[in-house]
Scaffold this motif. Structure first.
Motif, PDB file in Angstrom:
ATOM      1  N   ALA A   9       1.277  -1.393  -0.399  1.00  0.00           N
ATOM      2  CA  ALA A   9      -0.106  -0.057   0.550  1.00  0.00           C
ATOM      3  C   ALA A   9       0.854   0.952   0.001  1.00  0.00           C
ATOM      4  N   LEU A  10       1.167   2.482  -0.870  1.00  0.00           N
ATOM      5  CA  LEU A  10       1.118   3.887  -1.180  1.00  0.00           C
ATOM      6  C   LEU A  10       0.141   4.785  -0.022  1.00  0.00           C
ATOM      7  N   VAL A  11       0.866   4.929   0.951  1.00  0.00           N
ATOM      8  CA  VAL A  11       0.312   6.251   1.487  1.00  0.00           C
ATOM      9  C   VAL A  11       0.790   7.470   1.359  1.00  0.00           C
ATOM     10  N   THR A  12       0.161   8.760   0.990  1.00  0.00           N
ATOM     11  CA  THR A  12       0.700  10.393   0.632  1.00  0.00           C
ATOM     12  C   THR A  12       0.119  10.798   2.105  1.00  0.00           C
ATOM     13  N   GLY A  13       1.141  11.237   2.780  1.00  0.00           N
ATOM     14  CA  GLY A  13       0.406  12.247   3.729  1.00  0.00           C
ATOM     15  C   GLY A  13       0.656  11.155   5.360  1.00  0.00           C
ATOM     16  N   GLY A  14       1.321  10.139   4.532  1.00  0.00           N
ATOM     17  CA  GLY A  14       1.659   9.511   5.357  1.00  0.00           C
ATOM     18  C   GLY A  14       1.749   9.448   6.833  1.00  0.00           C
ATOM     19  N   ALA A  15       2.468  10.511   7.082  1.00  0.00           N
ATOM     20  CA  ALA A  15       3.436  10.292   8.855  1.00  0.00           C
ATOM     21  C   ALA A  15       2.495  10.602   9.737  1.00  0.00           C
ATOM     22  N   SER A  16       1.313  11.537   9.652  1.00  0.00           N
ATOM     23  CA  SER A  16       0.164  11.324  10.989  1.00  0.00           C
ATOM     24  C   SER A  16      -0.904  11.893  10.546  1.00  0.00           C
ATOM     25  N   GLY A  17      -2.237  12.138  11.078  1.00  0.00           N
ATOM     26  CA  GLY A  17      -3.208  11.929  11.218  1.00  0.00           C
ATOM     27  C   GLY A  17      -3.917  10.743  10.479  1.00  0.00           C
ATOM     28  N   ILE A  18      -4.572  10.612   9.654  1.00  0.00           N
ATOM     29  CA  ILE A  18      -5.623   9.843   8.853  1.00  0.00           C
ATOM     30  C   ILE A  18      -4.306   9.065   7.552  1.00  0.00           C
ATOM     31  N   GLY A  19      -3.517   9.216   7.107  1.00  0.00           N
ATOM     32  CA  GLY A  19      -2.390   8.334   7.193  1.00  0.00           C
ATOM     33  C   GLY A  19      -2.297   7.124   7.762  1.00  0.00           C
ATOM     34  N   ALA A  20      -1.283   8.341   8.562  1.00  0.00           N
ATOM     35  CA  ALA A  20      -0.646   7.465   9.865  1.00  0.00           C
ATOM     36  C   ALA A  20      -1.550   6.201  10.200  1.00  0.00           C
ATOM     37  N   GLY A  51       7.967  -1.116  11.946  1.00  0.00           N
ATOM     38  CA  GLY A  51       8.773  -2.397  11.135  1.00  0.00           C
ATOM     39  C   GLY A  51       9.942  -2.305  10.362  1.00  0.00           C
ATOM     40  N   GLY A  52      10.227  -0.313  10.093  1.00  0.00           N
ATOM     41  CA  GLY A  52      11.502  -0.605   9.481  1.00  0.00           C
ATOM     42  C   GLY A  52      11.694  -0.475   7.937  1.00  0.00           C
ATOM     43  N   ASP A  53      13.037  -0.934   8.268  1.00  0.00           N
ATOM     44  CA  ASP A  53      13.066  -0.666   6.248  1.00  0.00           C
ATOM     45  C   ASP A  53      12.600  -2.667   5.990  1.00  0.00           C
ATOM     46  N   GLU A  54      12.802  -3.164   6.958  1.00  0.00           N
ATOM     47  CA  GLU A  54      12.174  -4.355   6.157  1.00  0.00           C
ATOM     48  C   GLU A  54      10.983  -4.596   5.286  1.00  0.00           C
ATOM     49  N   GLN A  55       9.878  -3.548   5.811  1.00  0.00           N
ATOM     50  CA  GLN A  55       8.714  -3.456   6.263  1.00  0.00           C
ATOM     51  C   GLN A  55       7.745  -2.342   4.910  1.00  0.00           C
ATOM     52  N   ILE A  56       8.743  -1.160   5.431  1.00  0.00           N
ATOM     53  CA  ILE A  56       7.963   0.271   5.171  1.00  0.00           C
ATOM     54  C   ILE A  56       9.122   0.557   4.573  1.00  0.00           C
ATOM     55  N   VAL A  57       8.584   1.600   3.231  1.00  0.00           N
ATOM     56  CA  VAL A  57       9.533   2.424   2.504  1.00  0.00           C
ATOM     57  C   VAL A  57       9.160   3.248   2.827  1.00  0.00           C
ATOM     58  N   ALA A  58      10.243   4.223   3.519  1.00  0.00           N
ATOM     59  CA  ALA A  58       9.256   6.048   3.319  1.00  0.00           C
ATOM     60  C   ALA A  58      10.207   6.768   2.925  1.00  0.00           C
ATOM     61  N   VAL A  59       9.257   7.562   2.443  1.00  0.00           N
ATOM     62  CA  VAL A  59      10.488   8.711   1.672  1.00  0.00           C
ATOM     63  C   VAL A  59       9.309  10.117   1.761  1.00  0.00           C
ATOM     64  N   SER A  60      10.585  11.000   1.874  1.00  0.00           N
ATOM     65  CA  SER A  60      10.095  12.141   2.151  1.00  0.00           C
ATOM     66  C   SER A  60      10.032  12.999   0.169  1.00  0.00           C
ATOM     67  N   ALA A  61       8.866  13.285  -0.238  1.00  0.00           N
ATOM     68  CA  ALA A  61       8.433  13.877  -1.340  1.00  0.00           C
ATOM     69  C   ALA A  61       7.469  15.514  -0.908  1.00  0.00           C
ATOM     70  N   VAL A  73       7.652   6.082  -6.018  1.00  0.00           N
ATOM     71  CA  VAL A  73       7.490   5.427  -6.674  1.00  0.00           C
ATOM     72  C   VAL A  73       8.072   2.993  -7.286  1.00  0.00           C
ATOM     73  N   ALA A  74       9.074   3.974  -7.414  1.00  0.00           N
ATOM     74  CA  ALA A  74      10.279   3.981  -8.218  1.00  0.00           C
ATOM     75  C   ALA A  74      10.726   2.703  -6.764  1.00  0.00           C
ATOM     76  N   ARG A  75      11.381   3.626  -5.882  1.00  0.00           N
ATOM     77  CA  ARG A  75      11.659   2.901  -4.564  1.00  0.00           C
ATOM     78  C   ARG A  75      10.568   1.372  -3.772  1.00  0.00           C
ATOM     79  N   GLY A  76      10.122   1.613  -4.278  1.00  0.00           N
ATOM     80  CA  GLY A  76       8.499   1.038  -3.674  1.00  0.00           C
ATOM     81  C   GLY A  76       8.474  -0.332  -4.535  1.00  0.00           C
TER      82      GLY A  76
END
Length: 297
Positions: A9-20, A51-61, A73-76
């Motif tokens: 699953a790709l989630v934008t605005g994923g750091a807080s609120g509804i996304g998190a 879960g860190g890098d094993e389960q999550i790709v976190a991108v500041s964009a 998206v390419a990283r994911g």
């Protein structure tokens, strides 16, 4: 084995609120995540929590930057093999009436909420089509019921609802389902900051008839999103009564809303604009700082 095991699953605005909140719920049920946000510190903290890098790709964009979204998206895809679910959730609001809002702020709201939604979908859609996945576009009750003082927000959310409707027609034959989410007042930082910064806005909300003025918890909203994503719903309304506003829109948007707004707007809108002028900004302090930080990068 849970409902989202093996899904990405790709989630934008994923750091807080509804996304998190949705990210936590999907991860708890086995999904791997591509989280995108411009707010770096909470993004990293959430990625570590889930879960860190094993389960999550976190991108500041910034969703306004198509190239950055394509790279995210390419990283994911490189890490997890593809994207099954897209939650286009990144969104902001501004302060002030059409006469008072900073034109730069107006454009930024449209860019983040509407153009950013397009960038998110455009970047991820080839993989979602390949995996016959699901796209959820986060709109708002503002797409059904406009309010004074938030014209750019309402315009952007009406726009993304129609974007979702058009996208659904384009990709249904490819096995992709598309939904739009419509929420009333959710207890996010966006709503809390507005009430703190603009007492007149808080008064206007309080003056609305129940249940239109009731605030819903992020957890309740996240649970509704989780169910809707699992069901690949066409529409998610939070709370459920919001869905009635879609059908009542012609009545609500004209006589009823104008009657209610006519009692409060003449006094409260000038007061709100004066408060915006006193703040010297058309965003919350947090949104303003994040935008300035992004411009410096």
């Amino acid at each position: 084995m849970t409902g989202f095991t093996g899904k990405v699953a790709l989630v934008t605005g994923g750091a807080s609120g509804i996304g998190a909140e949705v990210a936590r719920r999907l991860r708890a049920r086995g999904a791997r995540l591509v989280l995108i946000d411009i707010d770096v510190v909470p993004l990293r903290e959430l990625a570590a929590e889930l879960g860190g890098d094993e389960q999550i790709v976190a991108v500041s964009a910034d969703v306004c930057d198509l190239a950055a979204m394509e790279a995210a998206v390419a990283r994911g895809i490189e890490r997890f093999g593809g994207i099954d679910i897209v939650l286009a959730n990144a969104g902001i609001s501004s302060y002030g009436s059409v006469l008072a809002v900073d034109p730069v702020a107006f454009r930024r709201v449209i860019d983040v909420n509407l153009v950013g939604c397009f960038h998110t979908v455009r970047a991820a859609l080839p993989s979602v089509i390949e995996r016959r996945g699901y796209v959820l576009i986060v709109s708002s009750v503002g797409a059904y019921l406009a309010m004074p003082g938030v014209a750019p927000y309402d315009a952007s959310k009406a726009g993304v609802e129609q974007f979702a409707n058009a996208l659904r027609l384009e990709v249904a034959h490819r096995g992709v389902d598309v939904g739009s989410a419509h929420m009333s007042w959710i207890d996010t930082s966006l709503v809390r900051e507005t009430r703190i910064d603009l007492p007149a806005a808080a008064q206007a909300i309080a003056a609305m008839p129940r249940p239109l003025n009731k605030t819903i918890s992020v957890q309740q909203c996240g649970a509704a999103f989780e169910r809707g994503i699992e069901r690949r719903s066409r529409r998610i309304n939070v709370p459920a009564w919001v869905g009635a506003l879609r059908w009542l829109r012609p009545v609500l948007q004209l006589p009823l809303v104008e009657r209610i707004a006519g009692r409060t707007t003449p006094a409260l809108l000038p007061e709100m604009d004066a408060q915006v002028a006193g703040l010297g900004r058309s965003f919350s302090a947090r949104t303003q700082a994040l935008g300035e930080d992004q411009e410096r990068r």
